[in-house]
Motif scaffolding. Structure first.
Motif, mmCIF file in Angstrom:
data_model
loop_
_atom_site.group_PDB
_atom_site.id
_atom_site.type_symbol
_atom_site.label_atom_id
_atom_site.label_comp_id
_atom_site.label_asym_id
_atom_site.label_seq_id
_atom_site.Cartn_x
_atom_site.Cartn_y
_atom_site.Cartn_z
ATOM 1 N N LYS A 76 0.895 -1.190 0.155
ATOM 2 C CA LYS A 76 -0.068 0.036 0.019
ATOM 3 C C LYS A 76 0.822 1.265 -0.184
ATOM 4 O O LYS A 76 0.374 2.468 -0.464
ATOM 5 C CB LYS A 76 -0.746 -0.065 1.186
ATOM 6 N N LYS A 77 1.989 1.218 0.355
ATOM 7 C CA LYS A 77 2.728 2.373 0.495
ATOM 8 C C LYS A 77 3.465 2.791 -0.802
ATOM 9 O O LYS A 77 3.758 3.929 -1.102
ATOM 10 C CB LYS A 77 4.020 2.459 1.473
ATOM 11 N N LYS A 78 3.213 1.738 -1.662
ATOM 12 C CA LYS A 78 4.043 2.346 -3.211
ATOM 13 C C LYS A 78 2.936 2.546 -4.177
ATOM 14 O O LYS A 78 3.116 2.455 -5.217
ATOM 15 C CB LYS A 78 4.615 0.872 -3.434
ATOM 16 N N ILE A 79 1.486 2.696 -3.662
ATOM 17 C CA ILE A 79 0.595 2.976 -4.448
ATOM 18 C C ILE A 79 0.650 4.139 -4.904
ATOM 19 O O ILE A 79 0.928 5.273 -4.183
ATOM 20 C CB ILE A 79 -0.756 2.560 -4.108
ATOM 21 N N LYS A 80 0.518 4.676 -6.155
ATOM 22 C CA LYS A 80 0.173 5.821 -6.762
ATOM 23 C C LYS A 80 -0.949 6.690 -6.475
ATOM 24 O O LYS A 80 -2.086 5.894 -6.299
ATOM 25 C CB LYS A 80 0.203 5.996 -8.349
ATOM 26 N N THR A 81 -1.062 7.819 -6.186
ATOM 27 C CA THR A 81 -2.364 8.604 -5.795
ATOM 28 C C THR A 81 -2.899 9.257 -7.085
ATOM 29 O O THR A 81 -2.004 9.225 -8.132
ATOM 30 C CB THR A 81 -2.071 9.783 -4.727
ATOM 31 N N PHE A 82 -4.230 9.636 -7.025
ATOM 32 C CA PHE A 82 -4.671 10.478 -8.021
ATOM 33 C C PHE A 82 -3.908 11.581 -8.650
ATOM 34 O O PHE A 82 -3.780 11.726 -9.830
ATOM 35 C CB PHE A 82 -6.117 10.874 -7.730
ATOM 36 N N SER A 83 -3.440 12.364 -7.513
ATOM 37 C CA SER A 83 -2.391 13.572 -8.088
ATOM 38 C C SER A 83 -1.286 13.204 -9.046
ATOM 39 O O SER A 83 -0.624 13.818 -9.803
ATOM 40 C CB SER A 83 -1.676 14.336 -7.019
ATOM 41 N N ASP A 84 -0.931 11.806 -8.937
ATOM 42 C CA ASP A 84 0.232 11.300 -9.951
ATOM 43 C C ASP A 84 -0.307 11.326 -11.279
ATOM 44 O O ASP A 84 0.428 11.317 -12.353
ATOM 45 C CB ASP A 84 0.534 10.007 -9.740
ATOM 46 N N PHE A 85 -1.702 11.278 -11.493
ATOM 47 C CA PHE A 85 -2.351 11.118 -12.891
ATOM 48 C C PHE A 85 -2.878 12.715 -13.305
ATOM 49 O O PHE A 85 -2.980 12.674 -14.453
ATOM 50 C CB PHE A 85 -3.326 9.891 -13.025
ATOM 51 N N ASP A 86 -3.296 13.379 -12.424
ATOM 52 C CA ASP A 86 -3.647 14.567 -12.658
ATOM 53 C C ASP A 86 -2.528 15.671 -12.855
ATOM 54 O O ASP A 86 -2.327 16.436 -12.174
ATOM 55 C CB ASP A 86 -4.602 15.033 -11.455
ATOM 56 N N ARG A 87 -2.308 15.676 -14.217
ATOM 57 C CA ARG A 87 -1.097 16.596 -14.572
ATOM 58 C C ARG A 87 -1.807 17.831 -14.929
ATOM 59 O O ARG A 87 -3.018 18.047 -15.303
ATOM 60 C CB ARG A 87 -0.355 16.186 -16.241
ATOM 61 N N LYS A 88 -1.046 19.102 -14.794
ATOM 62 C CA LYS A 88 -1.762 20.527 -15.048
ATOM 63 C C LYS A 88 -2.054 20.299 -16.716
ATOM 64 O O LYS A 88 -1.211 20.127 -17.387
ATOM 65 C CB LYS A 88 -0.814 21.587 -14.818
#
Length: 141
Positions: A76-88
């Protein structure tokens, strides 16, 4: 519209004055220009909002796909968060509403005058000048 120099340079701003036409026809024409400009700006804003919305939808889809692809026993510590996909999003509009309005205003008989001013650090100019000094003649576009 202003020009800003930073560092050890004077700061120059440009003041723009719109001189209304004097005829009734010219004034009605300018009113139509304003209305067309408001429509242009609304269209431009809707285009930007649509782009941002599409980018958000894309990011949500990529994040969901990523989560579904993870094995059940993932750390679980290595899971990406939504912000990793939400590029500007790189959302820009190419609608030059300002230029359209300016051209329309002039075609109605209005005049656009610009004057440059030194507004800060004018003592660095050669020759030195006080802040607020007009630079050169007023120009009519």
């Amino acid at each position: 519209m202003g020009i800003l120099w930073t560092g050890c340079h004077p700061r120059i701003d440009v003041k723009t004055d719109y001189v209304q036409p004097t005829s009734k026809t010219g004034k009605l024409c300018v009113a139509e220009c304003r209305q067309a400009n408001m429509v242009c700006e609304s269209t431009r804003e809707m285009s930007l909002q649509s782009c941002r919305s599409q980018e958000l939808t894309r990011a949500q889809a990529e994040y969901r796909s990523y989560l579904y692809s993870l094995p059940r026993d993932v750390n679980k510590k290595k899971i990406k968060t939504f912000s990793d996909f939400d590029r500007k999003p790189n959302c820009e509009s190419n609608l030059p509403c300002f230029l359209y309005y300016r051209d329309c205003f002039k075609s109605c008989g209005g005049k656009i005058e610009e004057q440059s001013f030194c507004v800060a650090d004018c003592h660095l100019m050669n020759p030195p000048r006080p802040n607020g000094t007009a630079l050169g003649p007023k120009t009519t576009l």
